[in-house]
Design an enzyme around this catalytic site. Structure first.
Site, PDB file in Angstrom:
ATOM      1  N   LYS A 189       0.845  -1.192   0.000  1.00 29.14           N
ATOM      2  CA  LYS A 189       0.000   0.000   0.000  1.00 29.14           C
ATOM      3  C   LYS A 189       0.890   1.256   0.000  1.00 29.14           C
ATOM      4  O   LYS A 189       2.098   1.160   0.151  1.00 29.14           O
ATOM      5  CB  LYS A 189      -0.949  -0.018   1.199  1.00 29.14           C
TER       6      LYS A 189
HETATM    7  C1  LIG Z   1      -5.092  -4.519   1.787  1.00 32.60           C
HETATM    8  C2  LIG Z   1      -6.563  -4.403   1.830  1.00 32.60           C
HETATM    9  C3  LIG Z   1      -7.329  -4.678   2.978  1.00 32.60           C
HETATM   10  C4  LIG Z   1      -6.756  -5.326   4.201  1.00 32.60           C
HETATM   11  O1  LIG Z   1      -5.630  -4.761   4.695  1.00 32.60           O
HETATM   12  P1  LIG Z   1      -4.561  -5.623   5.515  1.00 32.60           P
HETATM   13  O2  LIG Z   1      -3.713  -4.554   6.116  1.00 32.60           O
HETATM   14  O3  LIG Z   1      -3.840  -6.494   4.549  1.00 32.60           O
HETATM   15  O4  LIG Z   1      -5.306  -6.409   6.547  1.00 32.60           O
HETATM   16  C5  LIG Z   1      -8.680  -4.433   2.934  1.00 32.60           C
HETATM   17  N1  LIG Z   1      -9.280  -3.968   1.840  1.00 32.60           N
HETATM   18  C6  LIG Z   1      -8.594  -3.729   0.704  1.00 32.60           C
HETATM   19  C7  LIG Z   1      -9.322  -3.189  -0.478  1.00 32.60           C
HETATM   20  C8  LIG Z   1      -7.216  -3.959   0.661  1.00 32.60           C
HETATM   21  O5  LIG Z   1      -6.544  -3.757  -0.477  1.00 32.60           O
END
Ligand SMILES: *Cc1c(COP(=O)(O)O)cnc(C)c1O
Length: 388
Positions: A189
């Site tokens: 991210k």
């Molecule tokens: C990455 C992600 C999550 C979850 O995040 P984590 O930190 O991996 O638990 C939830 N929703 C979307 C759309 C994501 O891309």
């Protein structure tokens, strides 16, 4: 092609990040310390929300947000079919059911029309609508919020992809259209904490509930304790919560990365423009993600839409050949309603927009450390592999 392998995404860690983490390691608090409070304050300010409550990951953020809003058995949460499965799972953790909304096949986003259809299927039980800002781009939040309100529901934005994005000139996460927004700080991210997440909200009561639930439901404020005998060890559990805390180590990394967010935005936008330009020379077989109005995204992914049938190449063959040329790609996402768990629960559902989006999407490399000419090289190689 540059000699090194280009993954579809990766973190950008510099010496300032390393120093911020090392400072925590030299200090007194590895968790529940000042780095967490400092990050919460800084993230709230960055997105223009009254509160930010950090937590262990983006999935926990979604679960906390829905739990803090009182989502429970008998309720329905509306989730777009194109998302990471965590968005839907958070509703299930609370005992609620999921109504999958179809998406626009060109943006992968829930629209006011597909939301209306999902709300109709929820038959008056919808409590929360979860728009997912796919790749960092959001749809018509004002119209989605309006439709949700008419149905007696509120928006919770899954902004996992959208740190650094703007909607109608304001930062995503400021809660103008939603009860809360959730973020993920997973390494792919835009802000990387290793693992980490946050919920932002303007509602003081929701924020207090989020803080309570992220640490076992333990009420820290002695003034709110039911027993007032002044025993120094006394603490009270007022709700069934979880250990969803972010450690100070992770918070320090997230905070250091947040300071670099303006530079990340600039870099990601420049790389996205380079991709847009390179793609203009290609036939219609390959198109960039369609753009929505009123959103200025900091793209977390660079998905393209490819007509694999017209190109006469399968997606897996294209991915294999790109990989052989040092280019990593990924598919975001398999429609969540097609996952066996959800199909067992709700049966087969015909969501043609999600199917069409899924069949054509491919995420090309996009991360801060890419070279200026990488997008053009990736597009040239993609065109070659597709026989264009
Ligand atoms: C990455 C992600 C999550 C979850 O995040 P984590 O930190 O991996 O638990 C939830 N929703 C979307 C759309 C994501 O891309």
């Amino acid at each position: 092609m540059s000699a090194t392998f280009l993954p579809y995404g990766r973190q950008a860690i510099d010496e300032s990040d390393i120093e911020a983490v090392a400072e925590v390691l030299r200090g007194d608090w590895l968790t529940t310390g000042p780095a967490v409070d400092a990050f919460d304050a800084a993230f709230a300010e960055a997105v223009g929300a009254r509160h930010s409550v950090s937590c262990s990951n983006g999935t926990a953020a979604l679960h906390l947000a829905l739990a803090a809003l009182g989502v429970k058995e008998g309720d329905t949460c509306v989730v777009p079919a194109i998302t990471f499965m965590a968005t839907a799972n958070a509703a299930r953790y609370c005992g609620a059911e999921v109504a999958f909304a179809d998406v626009d096949p060109d943006t992968g986003l829930m629209t006011p029309e597909t939301l209306d259809a999902a709300l109709a299927r929820a038959e008056g039980t919808a409590r929360v609508v979860l728009p997912v800002h796919l790749a960092g781009q959001c749809g018509a939040l004002d119209e989605l919020a309006h439709a949700a309100t008419l149905a007696g529901a509120v928006l919770v934005e899954d902004a996992s992809h959208a740190a650094g994005s703007f909607y109608r000139g304001e930062p995503v996460g400021n809660g103008r259209y939603s009860a809360a927004a959730t973020f993920s700080f997973h390494p792919v991210k835009t802000i990387a904490a290793g693992e980490g997440g946050a919920v932002t909200t303007n509602d003081d009561a929701v924020a207090a509930r989020l803080r309570l639930l992220r640490s076992h439901g333990i009420e820290r404020d002695p003034a709110r304790h039911r027993r007032q005998e002044g025993e120094p060890w006394w603490h009270e559990m007022h709700a069934l919560g979880w250990n969803y805390r972010l450690s100070d180590i992770h918070a320090a990394l997230a905070h250091s990365q947040l300071k670099r967010l303006p530079a990340f935005i600039e870099r990601r936008q420049a790389l996205a423009r380079a991709y847009d330009t390179a793609l203009q020379d290609l036939p219609d077989t390959v198109r960039p993600l369609a753009r929505t109005r009123a959103c200025n995204p900091c793209l977390h992914l660079y998905p393209v839409r490819i007509d694999f049938e017209a190109a006469g190449r399968s997606r897996s063959a294209v991915m294999d050949r790109l990989r052989a040329h040092g280019i990593g790609t990924q598919v975001h996402y398999i429609p969540v309603n097609e996952q066996p768990y959800y199909q067992d629960r709700y049966g087969r559902q015909d969501l043609p927009g999600a199917r069409r989006y899924y069949e054509r999407t491919l995420s090309l490399p996009l991360f801060v450390g890419m070279a200026d000419d990488d997008p053009q090289r990736v597009v040239d190689r993609l065109a070659q592999v597709l026989g264009l």
